[in-house]
Design an enzyme around this catalytic site. Structure first.
Site, PDB file in Angstrom:
ATOM      1  N   ASP A  32      -3.281   6.820  -1.241  1.00  0.00           N
ATOM      2  CA  ASP A  32      -2.328   7.406  -1.046  1.00  0.00           C
ATOM      3  C   ASP A  32      -2.259   8.316   0.079  1.00  0.00           C
ATOM      4  OD1 ASP A  32      -0.726   8.114  -4.420  1.00  0.00           O
ATOM      5  OD2 ASP A  32      -0.865   6.349  -3.305  1.00  0.00           O
ATOM      6  N   VAL A  34      -4.384   7.820   2.948  1.00  0.00           N
ATOM      7  CA  VAL A  34      -4.233   6.720   3.866  1.00  0.00           C
ATOM      8  C   VAL A  34      -3.097   6.656   4.117  1.00  0.00           C
ATOM      9  CG1 VAL A  34      -5.076   4.751   5.056  1.00  0.00           C
ATOM     10  CG2 VAL A  34      -6.745   6.027   3.665  1.00  0.00           C
ATOM     11  N   TYR A  35      -2.233   6.043   3.165  1.00  0.00           N
ATOM     12  CA  TYR A  35      -0.790   5.746   3.554  1.00  0.00           C
ATOM     13  C   TYR A  35      -0.202   7.033   3.963  1.00  0.00           C
ATOM     14  CZ  TYR A  35       3.987   4.278   2.787  1.00  0.00           C
ATOM     15  OH  TYR A  35       5.275   3.808   2.986  1.00  0.00           O
ATOM     16  N   LEU A  82      11.527  11.259  -1.981  1.00  0.00           N
ATOM     17  CA  LEU A  82      11.380  12.348  -1.644  1.00  0.00           C
ATOM     18  C   LEU A  82      10.299  12.612  -0.406  1.00  0.00           C
ATOM     19  CD1 LEU A  82      10.568  14.367  -4.830  1.00  0.00           C
ATOM     20  CD2 LEU A  82      12.712  14.419  -3.677  1.00  0.00           C
ATOM     21  N   LYS A 112       4.916  16.531 -10.451  1.00  0.00           N
ATOM     22  CA  LYS A 112       5.030  15.174  -9.957  1.00  0.00           C
ATOM     23  C   LYS A 112       4.345  13.828 -10.616  1.00  0.00           C
ATOM     24  CE  LYS A 112       5.950  12.323  -5.774  1.00  0.00           C
ATOM     25  NZ  LYS A 112       5.227  11.150  -6.219  1.00  0.00           N
ATOM     26  N   ARG A 133      13.868   1.795  -9.650  1.00  0.00           N
ATOM     27  CA  ARG A 133      14.596   2.284  -8.587  1.00  0.00           C
ATOM     28  C   ARG A 133      14.700   1.306  -7.347  1.00  0.00           C
ATOM     29  NH1 ARG A 133      11.623   6.965  -4.963  1.00  0.00           N
ATOM     30  NH2 ARG A 133      10.071   5.046  -4.490  1.00  0.00           N
ATOM     31  N   CYS A 403     -16.344 -19.197   4.660  1.00  0.00           N
ATOM     32  CA  CYS A 403     -16.618 -20.463   5.293  1.00  0.00           C
ATOM     33  C   CYS A 403     -17.808 -20.519   6.341  1.00  0.00           C
ATOM     34  CB  CYS A 403     -15.404 -20.753   5.838  1.00  0.00           C
ATOM     35  SG  CYS A 403     -15.117 -19.943   7.255  1.00  0.00           S
ATOM     36  N   CYS A 416     -12.166 -13.711  10.990  1.00  0.00           N
ATOM     37  CA  CYS A 416     -12.578 -15.358  10.882  1.00  0.00           C
ATOM     38  C   CYS A 416     -11.621 -15.932  11.430  1.00  0.00           C
ATOM     39  CB  CYS A 416     -12.833 -15.476   9.500  1.00  0.00           C
ATOM     40  SG  CYS A 416     -12.852 -17.257   9.035  1.00  0.00           S
ATOM     41  N   CYS A 421     -10.585 -21.597   6.463  1.00  0.00           N
ATOM     42  CA  CYS A 421     -11.187 -20.877   5.619  1.00  0.00           C
ATOM     43  C   CYS A 421     -10.331 -20.528   4.392  1.00  0.00           C
ATOM     44  CB  CYS A 421     -11.457 -19.566   6.294  1.00  0.00           C
ATOM     45  SG  CYS A 421     -12.114 -18.246   5.166  1.00  0.00           S
TER      46      CYS A 421
END
Length: 658
Positions: A32, A34-35, A82, A112, A133, A403, A416, A421
């Site tokens: 979360d 990083v997002y 939100l 939350k 939702r 591979c 790669c 592959c």
């Protein structure tokens, strides 16, 4: 930080992929935190460049698109997402925007819950539908499953029509018990309670949902005809109907009270019955809510104050490399097991080798591991003071772990490039059949998945060896559908050369570059690095990608070209382009249109137009939708021809008739 429109468009595509996995596949690819970081960078770019905003940006939409597993069902009133705030200063700024105009405003604060949002519709006191939702306008109809959630009343003491909204969750205790059962049954474990709740709610067999001990915690209403004065009054009414009450719900007056409430929740977080990822703050007075209104995606009267990420220290004992569908190599650290937020963590992403080098992370290092949002862990940094001489440098791989083909190593990412592959094949074929490649009608993701499962194909060449009896083995395939697909596959032979080049899915080589390459003839891919570099618009990374790709796939490419016999040009497309009023014209699109801008851009590019993002004296046409903004004024200043959507459609229709 996003520095260009190209990076902006790439960020949109990446975030939309992450959202699809999170909402539709119950799969968290990144944490979360990083997002949130990637999302905030996107948002910051859009605030500085409002004319670049795309309709498919995650800032412009809510949640997920409904999948095909359940029927789609519209909400009577939109379900919003939100906005997030991450620290005291951001919260202070959000509060000030409200209190400056409404100094008497108060705020309802509540935990939350990290689950799945659900909309319950009651008519004449009876539960008639339950819908996820989805994208905010419509979601998946899961009524039968919702009726098996113990604390969802089938009947309520209210005769009017009302939508009651809340979060479907599974408690930590029930989650642990569920995973123990799955472990004993040799079934894959759920990664976290949110995935367990989502997967359980979306079961095709309602009896499975019934066994999962899901709970529904209400947090608001949609359409109704009641005359509440406050949000708190609304929540109290919901509880009076027989729904569960929200724990730790408080009414606060100012920033200090909200912060105290927030830190109380953080302290109680570990002992809370379910996983939390923040605190929801909502303006209590409904008249103020109405006046504040909404952005395109979210209410201005509510926000989510996110919790800080959870961290622990542990040791890296090994590194493995995973191959993504695009061929990208992702290093994953194997860790000494450590418990974070009730989950035992033994792996964490290292993202890419550039980040490993930048952070100076080594094998046998003691590291800080973060599990933000109670989802996927990542390594933040090494604790260098703990180094004892046993540390070893983590080396970039030179060959693919799947591979064994030689890898393409760029500054940040490693790929790669072997089309055969196993880790890449499915995604490569999906791209091969796509609209901008060979455009094979009826050959979508699900059909390709089935063809692989039945071991009918390994690569693109196998598509052209398929027989009617092969396709009849696939789910939902009858003679007519199978024959139509075979015809579409055969029709894709003799494609324009640029389409076949684009279909190969070469890293950094898109539609425009493929068209440029096609001008150099059928043997263009055999050119040298020096020859590619002389081509207009081809940089070092593009050229390196081309050269390495051809070196890794010579036999496959030659066989494919021999089988498909591509044309040096597409006379029909060229004729349409040359006769088009848009041929060789520079066009900018702005404002809100009935279709995504990218769709119109694609149509215009097919007619020979060049699409740009900014208006100048060199612009030939500006296509305007609603809320066109500053680009319209600039176009008038430079004497640029302006077309509205209706005029554009008329011209496109006229070209089709010709």
């Amino acid at each position: 930080m996003i520095k260009s429109q190209k990076e902006y468009l790439e960020r949109i595509a990446y975030l939309n992929t992450l959202s699809h996995h999170y909402y539709n596949l119950d799969e968290s690819i990144v944490s979360d935190a990083v997002y949130d970081e990637l999302y905030q960078e996107l948002k910051a770019y859009e605030e500085k460049n409002p004319n670049d905003i795309q309709a498919n940006s995650p800032t412009q939409k809510v949640g997920a698109t409904a999948t095909n597993s359940f029927n789609k069902n519209p909400h009577l009133m939109r379900m919003w997402s939100l906005d997030d705030v991450f620290n005291q200063s951001e919260l202070q700024a959000w509060l000030q925007r409200i209190l400056k105009t409404y100094p008497s405003a108060s705020f309802v604060c509540s935990p939350k819950l990290d689950g799945v949002s659900l909309n319950l519709l009651y008519q004449h006191g009876k539960l008639v539908s339950a819908t996820t939702r989805g994208n905010g306008l419509e979601g998946e109809l899961v009524t039968n499953n919702a009726k098996h959630i113990a604390n969802i009343p089938h009947f309520i003491a209210y005769d009017g029509e009302i939508e009651i909204r809340g979060e479907v969750i599974i408690s930590k205790e029930d989650f642990d018990a569920l995973n123990k059962e799955r472990l004993n049954a040799n079934e894959p474990l759920f990664a976290n309670p949110r995935n367990a709740a989502s997967g359980s709610l979306r079961q095709l067999d309602s009896e499975i949902t019934k066994k999962r001990k899901l709970q529904f915690i209400p947090w608001g209403v949609g359409k109704h005809s009641l005359n509440f004065l406050s949000f708190k009054e609304c929540l109290d009414f919901i509880v009076s109907l027989g729904f569960s009450a929200i724990q730790y719900l408080n009414l606060n007056k100012n920033h200090q009270e909200i912060e105290e409430n927030y830190h109380t929740l953080i302290r109680e977080r570990e002992g809370f019955f379910a996983l939390l990822d923040g605190m929801v703050i909502v303006v209590n007075e409904l008249n103020i809510q109405k006046e504040l209104g909404y952005t395109q995606k979210s209410p201005k009267f509510a926000c989510a104050y996110k919790f800080p990420a959870l961290e622990k220290h542990t040791k890296i004992v090994g590194v493995i490399n995973q191959v993504g569908r695009s061929g990208a190599i992702t290093p994953v650290a194997l860790l000494e097991p450590v418990e974070i937020a009730g989950a035992m963590i033994n792996r964490a992403t290292l993202h890419n080798y550039s980040e490993i080098e930048k952070k100076n992370i080594m094998l046998n290092d003691k590291v800080v591991v973060i599990r933000s949002g109670d989802v996927i862990p990542k390594i933040i940094k090494p604790l260098e003071t703990y180094r004892d001489g046993s540390q070893q440098k983590i080396m970039r791989p030179k060959v693919c772990p799947i591979c064994s083909h030689e890898l393409l190593c760029e500054e940040i990412f490693t790929y790669c490039q072997n089309l055969n592959c196993p880790a890449r094949l499915k995604e490569s074929l999906i791209h091969f059949a796509s609209k901008d490649a060979l455009n094979i009608q009826g050959l979508g993701d699900k059909v390709i998945e089935q063809l692989f499962e039945e071991k009918l194909i390994v690569n693109a060449l196998d598509l052209y060896a398929l027989k009617l009896e092969d396709l009849m083995r696939l789910d939902k395939f009858k003679i007519k559908k199978a024959q139509n697909l075979l015809d579409a596959i055969q029709k894709s032979k003799n494609p324009p050369l640029w389409r076949l080049i684009n279909a190969l899915g070469i890293e950094h080589i898109g539609k425009g570059a493929s068209k440029t390459l096609a001008k150099y003839g059928l043997n263009v891919l055999e050119k040298s690095e020096a020859e590619f570099l002389e081509m207009e618009g081809f940089g070092v990374e593009m050229v390196r990608s081309l050269v390495n790709f051809y070196a890794s796939n010579q036999e496959f490419i030659r066989s494919l070209f021999e089988l498909l016999n591509p044309k040096n040009s597409d006379m029909a497309e060229e004729k349409q382009e040359s006769s088009s009023v848009f041929n060789n014209k520079t066009i900018v699109l702005t404002g809100t249109l009935s279709k995504p801008r990218q769709e119109y851009a694609q149509m215009l590019e097919n007619l020979g137009a060049k699409i740009t993002s900014s208006v100048s004296a060199k612009t030939d046409f500006l296509i305007v939708g609603e809320n066109a903004g500053s680009k319209l004024a600039l176009a008038k200043k430079h004497g640029v021809s302006v077309l509205n959507e209706e005029e554009l459609l008329k011209r496109l229709k006229k070209l089709d008739q010709n």
